[in-house]
Design an enzyme around this catalytic site. Structure first.
Site, short mmCIF file in Angstrom:
data_model
loop_
_atom_site.label_atom_id
_atom_site.label_comp_id
_atom_site.label_asym_id
_atom_site.label_seq_id
_atom_site.Cartn_x
_atom_site.Cartn_y
_atom_site.Cartn_z
N THR A 99 -5.87 0.57 14.93
CA THR A 99 -6.02 0.72 13.48
C THR A 99 -5.52 -0.58 12.97
O THR A 99 -4.25 -0.86 12.82
CB THR A 99 -5.31 1.86 12.73
OG1 THR A 99 -5.76 3.00 13.45
CG2 THR A 99 -5.63 2.03 11.25
N LYS A 175 -12.14 3.28 9.31
CA LYS A 175 -10.68 3.98 9.64
C LYS A 175 -9.68 3.87 8.62
O LYS A 175 -9.19 4.90 8.40
CB LYS A 175 -10.39 3.17 11.12
CG LYS A 175 -9.17 3.96 11.68
CD LYS A 175 -9.02 5.18 11.87
CE LYS A 175 -7.94 5.83 12.26
NZ LYS A 175 -7.27 5.30 13.48
N LYS A 245 1.89 2.73 7.12
CA LYS A 245 1.05 1.40 7.50
C LYS A 245 -0.17 1.34 6.94
O LYS A 245 -0.63 0.46 6.43
CB LYS A 245 1.56 1.06 9.01
CG LYS A 245 0.90 -0.19 9.67
CD LYS A 245 -0.45 0.12 10.17
CE LYS A 245 -0.43 0.73 11.45
NZ LYS A 245 -1.73 0.62 11.85
#
Length: 301
Positions: A99, A175, A245
């Protein structure tokens, strides 16, 4: 016995997710060469038939290089420290399943193109148990010929490969958007559980009702059990620090294209509160505790 698939796979990044994915490649009959910054993570795979690379560049010298690393910094560090792009063969394709930010995706795309190598972004939707069962949903973007070359390996690791176009950063945008939705869904479920708890409804009772009716979906079912039990210590869960994050990356992507994400900004504040409370390594469902703290539920008679 000869490998079932002729493509040689190099796999770098053997965390909980990566190990499960690499095992599935072996189970599907691929010849897999593995490397990890912490060598001990390779042991189980080597015992299962993988070849241990002496260095990362050796893993990159395969038909398909799969990297499953934690974040932008880890991707850049491994690629740069071991000159992985140069180590790839002319026909090789690098499949980055991490990611990553849009910025990192565009940077990696440009660097591979400059070197005449193919790059595919293929982030995954799913947790470790889903990875072990080879039921991941994989969003793949890159040049069509590169995605097709990687497809047999991707199919061995997931139940669906969702095409997202020829620009790799599109897969990362999907994503990040998915994880934005996941975090806000978990936050909403935690807040709703606090609301019903304030009126004497047991969390487990409320969560059983909503996950068995209007919210009978993986995003809710996967996190409701921990909320009901108030047990968030799950080594295989989605760590809250990673959720934070990804929310920051989603907000950065939104700012770059002037897209307002007010729900993301609100959820990020709750994530920051949880980080300050020392909950970084707990499962994302611990967001429910922030709602309880804000309502002082544990202080009520």
């Amino acid at each position: 016995m000869a490998p079932e698939h002729s493509a040689r796979i190099g796999f770098i990044g053997l965390g909980v997710m990566g190990r499960a994915m690499a095992h599935n490649l072996l189970g599907a009959g691929f010849a897999v060469t593995v490397w990890n910054r912490s060598p001990a993570a390779c042991e189980g795979l080597v015992a299962a038939g993988a070849r241990r690379a002496g260095h990362a560049a050796e893993a990159a010298a395969c038909d398909v290089l799969v990297t499953m690393l934690a974040d932008d910094d880890a991707v850049r560090a491994v690629v740069d420290a071991h000159d992985l792009i140069t180590a790839m063969p002319d026909h090789g394709v690098h499949v980055n399943m991490a990611t990553c930010s849009i910025e990192c995706a565009r940077e990696m795309t440009a660097r591979h193109a400059e070197a005449g190598r193919d790059y595919v972004a293929a982030p995954v939707l799913g947790r470790p148990d889903i990875a072990r069962a080879a039921r991941l949903n994989i969003v793949a973007a890159g040049a069509a010929h590169a995605v097709e070359r990687a497809r047999p390996a991707l199919t061995a690791m997931g139940q669906n490969v969702w095409p997202a176009g020829d620009e790799p950063h599109r897969a990362n945008a999907i994503k990040l958007a998915a994880n934005f939705m996941l975090v806000t869904a978990v936050e909403a479920m935690g807040e709703a559980t606090s609301l019903t708890s304030a009126y004497g409804v047991e969390p487990a009772d409320f969560l059983e009702i909503i996950t068995g009716s209007v919210f009978a979906a993986p995003a809710y079912l996967g996190y409701s059990g921990a909320m009901a039990d108030r047990d968030y210590d799950n080594p295989e869960g989605f760590r809250l620090a990673l959720g934070a994050k990804d929310m920051n990356l989603a907000l950065a992507a939104a700012r770059a294209e002037h897209v307002p994400l007010p729900l993301a900004a609100t959820a990020r504040e709750r994530l920051v509160e949880a980080l300050a409370a020392g909950e970084a390594d707990l499962d994302l469902s611990v967001l429910a505790e922030g709602s309880r703290r804000a309502a002082h539920l544990d202080d009520r008679d």
